[in-house]
Design an enzyme around this catalytic site. Structure first.
Site, short mmCIF file in Angstrom:
data_model
loop_
_atom_site.label_atom_id
_atom_site.label_comp_id
_atom_site.label_asym_id
_atom_site.label_seq_id
_atom_site.Cartn_x
_atom_site.Cartn_y
_atom_site.Cartn_z
N ASP A 1 -2.86 -1.68 4.91
CA ASP A 1 -4.04 -1.02 5.47
C ASP A 1 -3.66 -0.41 6.82
O ASP A 1 -3.33 -1.13 7.75
CB ASP A 1 -5.17 -2.05 5.64
CG ASP A 1 -6.44 -1.44 6.18
OD1 ASP A 1 -6.47 -0.21 6.42
OD2 ASP A 1 -7.42 -2.19 6.37
N HIS B 1 18.61 3.01 0.95
CA HIS B 1 18.64 1.66 0.37
C HIS B 1 19.73 0.79 0.99
O HIS B 1 19.63 -0.45 0.95
CB HIS B 1 18.85 1.76 -1.14
CG HIS B 1 18.35 0.57 -1.90
ND1 HIS B 1 18.21 -0.69 -1.36
CD2 HIS B 1 17.96 0.44 -3.21
CE1 HIS B 1 17.77 -1.53 -2.27
NE2 HIS B 1 17.61 -0.87 -3.40
#
Length: 447
Positions: A379, A163
């Site tokens: 995708d 992070h």
């Protein structure tokens, strides 16, 4: 109620993926927002894809691994390792050691997992296998990627990112680039920008604003630590019907957003469930993205570092519990007032002056709105996901993720962490205040 089933996974030998071309060898400093104590952890993302007959015979692991190599050419700091400079300042040694990549095969069809792929996913540790030595902060891979193939031909892609290098929007940019490059693009449509100096402390740091998010009372801290290791998680779904019931609890002209209203409701329910003394101070810390906001300085479009602030609303517990919901709404609406350059600079200076303190944990509800990040949109050639997002609450941080329920209704799913007895009471409070008025109300529960 979502049920989990036992599954077994066969892991291939982990490999390091390096940039496909030569990239600069250099050392880059992180910003103060990157380097604050609270975000020195790994953030997980899980994405699930059904079998696509048009991709028959094609291995998703091969496509994604090759795409990662190309993407790291542009995001080459992620292929490096964190080091500490003077005063333990975090920096990236861009040495091209690579990210960790794992292929795996599961002995189950994806459909059999049902709602358990949604937060809090009980299979997280299996779908993001913790390779020994990979989960630290210093000197460890900054990104771990696992592709798990299911027996039906569907698959899951797990990402575990350090992070300190990226926030949710930074991961979004990386995944968008990965998707584009896998599908034939020469370069990402948005080129990454470093410029971490924008969110670094001033040469003469000075705290000029109040930062309640770091307030910590010793007695409250001790009380919280006594229950911290007993936390369990449950997820709650809020669609249009549920939100309409909550909306009816405040005046029509209250002027809050849908998510602010939901957060106010959850904070009130959580505070009631904790059963605190009425004089106890409770916090609501709301992560606010500063990209695209009207500030004296502008965060560049391609900036993929941490670019958020963490202002906190505070109140006596008794006031949150006993007042109408409007009380909590008004406190949370005021957090927008912190969206200015001086507050941001004061925050970065505080991080340096106070030695990177962590956000208060005691009676603090920390919430991040991930609805617009788009983890459910990527995708890689296999079509749309059936779910994508942060798969659980991380420590005290809850994430709002977009999902569809079994009826196809769109809504927000939020995983909440509480001790067992408080969780039972929280569930009853939520039901009594909202869900009992909604036919077919949804609570997805996992412990």
């Amino acid at each position: 109620m979502a049920n989990s089933m036992p599954i077994s996974i066969n892991y291939h030998k982990p490999k390091l993926v390096v940039p496909a071309r030569v990239t600069p060898h250099e050392t880059k400093r992180l910003s103060e927002i990157d380097d604050q104590g609270t975000i020195r952890f790994q953030i997980p993302i899980l994405m699930f894809y059904k079998y696509n007959s048009s991709m028959k015979g094609k291995d998703p692991a091969k496509f994604i691994k090759h795409g990662l190599s190309k993407t790291l050419v542009f995001y080459y700091p992620l292929a490096g390792r964190l080091i500490e400079g003077p005063n333990k300042k975090l920096m990236v040694n861009c040495n091209n050691e690579g990210i960790m990549f794992i292929e795996a095969d599961a002995n189950v069809e994806l459909d059999k997992l049902g709602d358990s792929i949604k937060p809090p996913c009980p299979y997280l540790d299996l779908l993001l296998h913790n390779v020994s030595g990979s989960d630290g902060i210093i000197g460890c891979p900054l990104l771990l990627v696992q592709v798990t193939r299911f027996s039906c031909g569907g698959f899951a892609v797990g990402f575990r990112a350090n992070h300190t290098l990226v926030d949710a929007y930074g991961i979004k940019m990386f995944l968008n680039a990965l998707s584009e490059l896998i599908q034939g693009a020469y370069a990402p449509s948005i080129l990454p920008v470093w410029q971490r100096d924008l969110l670094s402390a001033r040469s003469s740091p000075c705290i000029t604003r109040t930062h309640h998010e770091f307030d910590e009372q010793i007695e409250s801290k001790i009380a919280w630590k006594s229950i911290e290791d007993k936390l369990i998680q449950q997820s709650f779904f809020f669609g249009n019907k549920e939100m309409e019931v909550i909306k009816n609890q405040v005046p029509s002209n209250c002027g809050c957003t849908k998510f602010e209203l939901l957060v106010s409701f959850l904070w009130k329910c959580r505070t009631i469930a904790l059963d605190l003394h009425s004089e106890e101070i409770v916090h609501l810390t709301y992560l606010i993205n500063i990209r695209g906001k009207s500030l004296e300085f502008e965060v560049p479009y391609g900036y993929y570092g941490n670019a958020f602030i963490t202002p906190a609303a505070i109140s006596k517990a008794g006031l949150v519990c006993s007042n109408p919901l409007t009380y909590a709404v008004e406190l949370i609406k005021k957090l927008k007032d912190h969206m200015n350059e001086e507050y941001i600079k004061s925050l970065t200076d505080l991080i340096v002056i106070k030695g990177r303190p962590e956000l208060s944990k005691s009676w603090n509800f920390i919430i991040s709105d991930n609805r617009s990040v788009g983890f459910d949109k990527y995708d890689f050639g296999w079509g749309e996901l059936i779910f994508g997002g942060v798969p659980k609450a991380v420590s005290l941080i809850s994430f709002g993720v977009p999902v569809k329920n079994d009826n196809g209704d769109k809504g927000i799913l939020i995983a909440i962490s509480l001790p067992p007895l408080a969780m039972k009471k929280f569930q009853k409070v939520v039901y009594n205040l909202t869900l009992r008025n909604v036919e077919g109300a949804n609570i997805i529960s996992k412990m």
